[in-house]
Design an enzyme around this catalytic site. Sequence first.
Site, PDB file in Angstrom:
ATOM      1  N   ARG A   1     -34.361  -1.193   7.164  1.00 57.35           N
ATOM      2  CA  ARG A   1     -34.062  -2.266   6.209  1.00 57.35           C
ATOM      3  C   ARG A   1     -33.121  -3.255   6.910  1.00 57.35           C
ATOM      4  NH1 ARG A   1     -33.584   2.772   3.801  1.00 57.35           N
ATOM      5  NH2 ARG A   1     -34.951   3.134   2.005  1.00 57.35           N
TER       6      ARG A   1
ATOM      7  N   LYS B   1     -29.956   3.853   2.797  1.00 55.84           N
ATOM      8  CA  LYS B   1     -29.921   3.718   1.336  1.00 55.84           C
ATOM      9  C   LYS B   1     -29.451   5.046   0.745  1.00 55.84           C
ATOM     10  CE  LYS B   1     -32.705   1.522  -2.190  1.00 55.84           C
ATOM     11  NZ  LYS B   1     -34.006   0.976  -2.507  1.00 55.84           N
TER      12      LYS B   1
ATOM     13  N   HIS C   1     -38.074  -7.805   5.053  1.00 55.53           N
ATOM     14  CA  HIS C   1     -38.670  -6.562   4.534  1.00 55.53           C
ATOM     15  C   HIS C   1     -40.158  -6.448   4.871  1.00 55.53           C
ATOM     16  CE1 HIS C   1     -37.519  -3.035   2.258  1.00 55.53           C
ATOM     17  NE2 HIS C   1     -38.686  -3.053   1.649  1.00 55.53           N
TER      18      HIS C   1
ATOM     19  N   ARG D   1     -40.783  -4.141   7.684  1.00 54.82           N
ATOM     20  CA  ARG D   1     -40.740  -2.702   7.336  1.00 54.82           C
ATOM     21  C   ARG D   1     -42.117  -2.226   6.862  1.00 54.82           C
ATOM     22  NH1 ARG D   1     -37.229   1.489   5.892  1.00 54.82           N
ATOM     23  NH2 ARG D   1     -37.417   2.315   3.792  1.00 54.82           N
TER      24      ARG D   1
ATOM     25  N   HIS E   1     -37.310   7.534   3.296  1.00 57.96           N
ATOM     26  CA  HIS E   1     -37.667   7.520   1.875  1.00 57.96           C
ATOM     27  C   HIS E   1     -37.316   8.830   1.200  1.00 57.96           C
ATOM     28  CE1 HIS E   1     -40.855   4.131   1.854  1.00 57.96           C
ATOM     29  NE2 HIS E   1     -39.662   3.700   1.503  1.00 57.96           N
TER      30      HIS E   1
ATOM     31  N   TYR F   1     -46.753   3.718  -0.344  1.00 58.18           N
ATOM     32  CA  TYR F   1     -47.058   3.763   1.083  1.00 58.18           C
ATOM     33  C   TYR F   1     -48.297   4.600   1.379  1.00 58.18           C
ATOM     34  CZ  TYR F   1     -43.216   0.994   2.739  1.00 58.18           C
ATOM     35  OH  TYR F   1     -42.394  -0.066   2.985  1.00 58.18           O
TER      36      TYR F   1
END
Length: 277
Positions: free
Chosen positions: A137, A162, A225, A228, A251, A260
């Site tokens: 990110r 994250k 983004h 990504r 993730h 995805y």
Amino acid sequence: MNLKIQKSFFDDHKTRFTKETIRSYTISLKQFFAFCDKNYDEVKANDVRAWLASMEDQGLKPRSIHLKLSALKSFYQYCMEENKTTKNPTATVHTPQKDDSLPYYLTKRQVAFLQELTRSDPRDRAIVEALYATGVRVSELLEIKLEDIKWETRQIWIRKGKGNKERFVLFTHECAERLKTYLSNRKNANPYLFANNRGGHLSRVFVEKKFQEFTSELGFKVVPHTMRHTFAAHLAEKNMPQSYIQELLGHVNINTTRIYTRLMEHARKKQYDRYQG
């Protein structure tokens, strides 16, 4: 009055919210109260619905609207818990259906155009290559310090991803060359990989503005983004197992993974169609 209660809300949640959550919630609350122009304890459900409708009219995607409404719901949940208001105006407001469209990503050819466009600027070229090669990110990219890079194994330690999850990402030989070229041209001594002149790292706004310039030059949309999504799609086209891609992306949310998975199926189908064509 609104600002005071918002400050209390963020102060009480600072250990639970990530920096990114605080940033997006702050923007969402500011936008709502600018739109509504009422004190927080005078807001009605219809005011919230009118705000959602205005965002739909502006063409915002359901996913973005959902995130903005989540900020407002969280804020009013806090107001109720603290007895700052007797009614929760968001209680009867339902979030719009999330748009399940596939994430937008670039073709190999579009990536080549972007690489060519940034070729004469070592820093821009390094940013593009780092985002594309690692899948990080933009917020994670900007936090990378020189000491986090293992050149001999081509790995980067993402200290705070994250949700404060740490992980290692990999980078290519091409990316290593671009980073070294940029660093050899850099004048200032700074612990961060992408440094500003004040001892810190480049700002997110600066990088986003750069990508706006790339978009207008290239004639197709590209934001940080996008790189990504492109990273994930291109690895899927090479048949990398989904669990590996998931790990590299960092993730944890199963819903994110589901998107995805579909993106990967789409990428494989495109590849299959090419072979059959």
